[in-house]
Design a protein around this motif. Structure first.
Motif, PDB file in Angstrom:
ATOM      1  N   SER A  75       0.825  -1.214   0.000  1.00  0.00           N
ATOM      2  CA  SER A  75       0.000   0.000   0.000  1.00  0.00           C
ATOM      3  C   SER A  75       0.856   1.259   0.000  1.00  0.00           C
ATOM      4  O   SER A  75       0.538   2.241  -0.684  1.00  0.00           O
ATOM      5  CB  SER A  75      -0.926   0.000   1.222  1.00  0.00           C
ATOM      6  N   LEU A  76       1.939   1.243   0.775  1.00  0.00           N
ATOM      7  CA  LEU A  76       2.840   2.401   0.796  1.00  0.00           C
ATOM      8  C   LEU A  76       3.486   2.617  -0.565  1.00  0.00           C
ATOM      9  O   LEU A  76       3.626   3.759  -1.031  1.00  0.00           O
ATOM     10  CB  LEU A  76       3.922   2.203   1.865  1.00  0.00           C
ATOM     11  N   PHE A  77       3.892   1.527  -1.207  1.00  0.00           N
ATOM     12  CA  PHE A  77       4.518   1.639  -2.525  1.00  0.00           C
ATOM     13  C   PHE A  77       3.524   2.176  -3.548  1.00  0.00           C
ATOM     14  O   PHE A  77       3.846   3.058  -4.349  1.00  0.00           O
ATOM     15  CB  PHE A  77       5.055   0.278  -2.960  1.00  0.00           C
ATOM     16  N   VAL A  78       2.297   1.667  -3.514  1.00  0.00           N
ATOM     17  CA  VAL A  78       1.253   2.161  -4.415  1.00  0.00           C
ATOM     18  C   VAL A  78       1.003   3.648  -4.164  1.00  0.00           C
ATOM     19  O   VAL A  78       0.838   4.437  -5.102  1.00  0.00           O
ATOM     20  CB  VAL A  78      -0.047   1.355  -4.229  1.00  0.00           C
ATOM     21  N   GLY A  79       0.983   4.055  -2.876  1.00  0.00           N
ATOM     22  CA  GLY A  79       0.787   5.464  -2.541  1.00  0.00           C
ATOM     23  C   GLY A  79       1.893   6.349  -3.085  1.00  0.00           C
ATOM     24  O   GLY A  79       1.633   7.458  -3.579  1.00  0.00           O
ATOM     25  N   ALA A  80       3.133   5.873  -3.008  1.00  0.00           N
ATOM     26  CA  ALA A  80       4.265   6.644  -3.539  1.00  0.00           C
ATOM     27  C   ALA A  80       4.159   6.790  -5.051  1.00  0.00           C
ATOM     28  O   ALA A  80       4.411   7.869  -5.610  1.00  0.00           O
ATOM     29  CB  ALA A  80       5.581   5.963  -3.156  1.00  0.00           C
ATOM     30  N   LEU A  81       3.775   5.719  -5.727  1.00  0.00           N
ATOM     31  CA  LEU A  81       3.598   5.779  -7.182  1.00  0.00           C
ATOM     32  C   LEU A  81       2.494   6.759  -7.550  1.00  0.00           C
ATOM     33  O   LEU A  81       2.614   7.540  -8.500  1.00  0.00           O
ATOM     34  CB  LEU A  81       3.262   4.387  -7.722  1.00  0.00           C
ATOM     35  N   LYS A  82       1.416   6.714  -6.792  1.00  0.00           N
ATOM     36  CA  LYS A  82       0.261   7.582  -7.056  1.00  0.00           C
ATOM     37  C   LYS A  82       0.618   9.051  -6.902  1.00  0.00           C
ATOM     38  O   LYS A  82       0.150   9.907  -7.647  1.00  0.00           O
ATOM     39  CB  LYS A  82      -0.874   7.199  -6.111  1.00  0.00           C
ATOM     40  N   SER A  83       1.476   9.361  -5.947  1.00  0.00           N
ATOM     41  CA  SER A  83       1.822  10.757  -5.685  1.00  0.00           C
ATOM     42  C   SER A  83       2.808  11.333  -6.692  1.00  0.00           C
ATOM     43  O   SER A  83       2.748  12.514  -7.031  1.00  0.00           O
ATOM     44  CB  SER A  83       2.399  10.887  -4.267  1.00  0.00           C
ATOM     45  N   VAL A  84       3.716  10.503  -7.198  1.00  0.00           N
ATOM     46  CA  VAL A  84       4.768  11.021  -8.073  1.00  0.00           C
ATOM     47  C   VAL A  84       4.334  11.066  -9.536  1.00  0.00           C
ATOM     48  O   VAL A  84       4.884  11.832 -10.335  1.00  0.00           O
ATOM     49  CB  VAL A  84       6.063  10.179  -7.925  1.00  0.00           C
ATOM     50  N   ALA A  85       3.348  10.244  -9.929  1.00  0.00           N
ATOM     51  CA  ALA A  85       2.989  10.116 -11.338  1.00  0.00           C
ATOM     52  C   ALA A  85       2.502  11.417 -11.995  1.00  0.00           C
ATOM     53  O   ALA A  85       2.941  11.735 -13.105  1.00  0.00           O
ATOM     54  CB  ALA A  85       1.943   9.013 -11.516  1.00  0.00           C
ATOM     55  N   PRO A  86       1.603  12.208 -11.380  1.00  0.00           N
ATOM     56  CA  PRO A  86       1.114  13.408 -12.079  1.00  0.00           C
ATOM     57  C   PRO A  86       2.214  14.411 -12.438  1.00  0.00           C
ATOM     58  O   PRO A  86       2.281  14.887 -13.583  1.00  0.00           O
ATOM     59  CB  PRO A  86       0.117  14.014 -11.073  1.00  0.00           C
ATOM     60  N   ILE A  87       3.068  14.745 -11.472  1.00  0.00           N
ATOM     61  CA  ILE A  87       4.130  15.721 -11.757  1.00  0.00           C
ATOM     62  C   ILE A  87       5.139  15.149 -12.738  1.00  0.00           C
ATOM     63  O   ILE A  87       5.728  15.871 -13.548  1.00  0.00           O
ATOM     64  CB  ILE A  87       4.821  16.159 -10.434  1.00  0.00           C
ATOM     65  N   LEU A  88       5.335  13.820 -12.705  1.00  0.00           N
ATOM     66  CA  LEU A  88       6.258  13.180 -13.648  1.00  0.00           C
ATOM     67  C   LEU A  88       5.761  13.351 -15.079  1.00  0.00           C
ATOM     68  O   LEU A  88       6.522  13.743 -15.969  1.00  0.00           O
ATOM     69  CB  LEU A  88       6.393  11.696 -13.310  1.00  0.00           C
ATOM     70  N   VAL A  89       4.480  13.051 -15.319  1.00  0.00           N
ATOM     71  CA  VAL A  89       3.916  13.195 -16.665  1.00  0.00           C
ATOM     72  C   VAL A  89       4.043  14.636 -17.147  1.00  0.00           C
ATOM     73  O   VAL A  89       4.478  14.900 -18.281  1.00  0.00           O
ATOM     74  CB  VAL A  89       2.432  12.753 -16.677  1.00  0.00           C
ATOM     75  N   PHE A  90       3.690  15.584 -16.287  1.00  0.00           N
ATOM     76  CA  PHE A  90       3.712  16.997 -16.678  1.00  0.00           C
ATOM     77  C   PHE A  90       5.118  17.454 -17.070  1.00  0.00           C
ATOM     78  O   PHE A  90       5.324  18.019 -18.157  1.00  0.00           O
ATOM     79  CB  PHE A  90       3.178  17.853 -15.528  1.00  0.00           C
TER      80      PHE A  90
END
Length: 406
Positions: A45-60
């Protein structure tokens, strides 16, 4: 070994070996002591949360930087190569979509109760798509509206093409910094993989891993078709002769090395040497090879498309032909901005999932599943990406020389 030494050994160790060890330990614990394995769900769950948080700014940032770094006055020799890069990446995403429809993949997710409900039809999808495009950029980032994020990244990136070189350097530095953050998150993958696999085996048994194997077969199968069928066809149209000697050489000398390095950027010197060995124009390949390492991402397009459709099938969403074509375009755009670090393309999957109204929480779970199979998937993806850089550069250079001599 004290804690400091353990941390240093972990950070300096092979990520591939660590993920394999985590995978084996997770399977073992989930099968032998399921009640204990369930307690490690928090790691997943922590790993999924980290992925979820970093993905939007990464795409942008990455898509913005990829577009901004392109010069408006590109040389005439570069234009046909860039066109081959785009055509090849789009064709790869089309292959991925076709194979995913022929062999649909459904996944066992860490938190299946969070799976989204399917949209009512194509009109709802298109209406939602239009409103997401005109979303406020700050709101798009905060709510993980990837369509809006992608729109603003393209617009700002295009505007920055006329910026002074110093500004482009700043943008590139920011993209490098975001990539570094992504590397930190990916270093947590062994813990996340352990938690996800242990929880999956504990709740569903070993049969829960069958869907992961199916996913891997679809991904690798699509990459083999692109490497051995689609790319040769594209090259044949360019040089009008048997493309396979060139295809085999690129796969053998570039693809094999990239398979083990798992980084297109790290394989640039290998591709440079191969281009020189093939007698290509140094003026051309000195630009096209580094450029290809950042925007020629057929393997990444396949990964994005296949996992996005796997998320849709898992959610019970029926994908129409129009939606599938839109996914191909999104996968192509996303792949062109994919991070050069191992596993970087996986973090762009939520962008494609948003096309079907799949929540960021579910998309992040699919990304986490991608890391479970990432040892093989990412190696094959990088081998396809890197070998194609030389292949298309060589095809374009040969075509130009033949026209000049005729």
């Amino acid at each position: 070994m004290n804690s400091t030494q353990f941390v240093k050994a972990f950070l300096n160790g092979s990520l591939v070996k660590q993920i394999i060890i985590a995978l084996v330990l997770g399977i073992f614990l989930g099968a032998v002591a399921p009640e204990v394995a369930l307690k490690f769900e928090i790691l997943g769950s922590l790993f999924v949360g980290a992925l979820k948080s970093v993905a939007p700014i990464l795409v942008f940032i990455l898509v913005l930087a990829a577009i901004a770094r392109q010069d408006i006055g590109a040389s005439a020799n570069m234009r046909p190569i860039i066109m081959l890069y785009i055509i090849g990446t789009l064709a790869a995403s089309l292959v991925a979509v076709v194979i995913s429809f022929l062999s649909p993949v459904t996944l066992v997710l860490p938190n299946p109760e969070q799976v989204s409900s399917a949209p009512s039809g194509i009109l709802e999808v298109l209406k939602t798509l239009v409103f997401k495009i005109v979303d406020n950029p700050i709101n798009a980032l905060s709510t993980a509206n990837y369509i809006g994020i992608l729109t603003w990244a393209i617009l700002i990136g295009a505007a920055l093409r006329i910026a002074v070189p110093h500004t482009k350097v700043v943008v590139a530095d920011i993209a490098t910094a975001i990539t570094k953050v992504v590397q930190w998150v990916i270093r947590l993958a062994p813990f996340g993989v352990f938690g996800i696999v242990a929880h999956t085996v504990a709740t569903t048994g070993l049969s829960g891993l069958v869907s992961y194997a199916h996913l891997l077969i679809v991904l690798v199968g699509a990459m083999f078709i692109v490497a051995l069928v689609v790319n040769p066809i594209i090259v044949w149209f360019k040089i009008r002769r048997n493309p396979y000697p060139l295809v085999w050489m690129c796969l053998k000398e570039s693809g094999m090395m990239a398979f083990f390095t798992r980084s297109s950027a790290a394989n640039i010197p290998v591709n440079m040497n191969l281009a020189k060995k093939l007698g290509l124009s140094e003026e051309t390949y000195s630009v096209s090879i580094p450029l290809g390492a950042t925007i020629n991402m057929a393997g990444a397009a396949i990964t994005i498309a296949v996992l996005a459709l796997a998320a849709a099938h898992t959610s019970g969403i029926q994908v129409s032909m129009i939606e599938a074509l839109l996914l191909c375009v999104l996968a192509t755009l996303g792949a062109c901005g994919a991070s050069g670090v191992p596993g970087g393309s996986l973090l762009l999957i939520p962008m494609a999932c948003s096309l079907f109204g799949i929540s960021n929480e579910v998309a992040a779970q699919v990304v986490a599943v991608g890391f479970v199979i990432g040892v093989i998937q990412d190696s094959c993806e990088t081998a396809l990406n890197s070998s194609t850089d030389v292949l298309f550069t060589a095809a374009s250079d040969m075509a130009i020389r033949e026209r000049a001599s005729s």
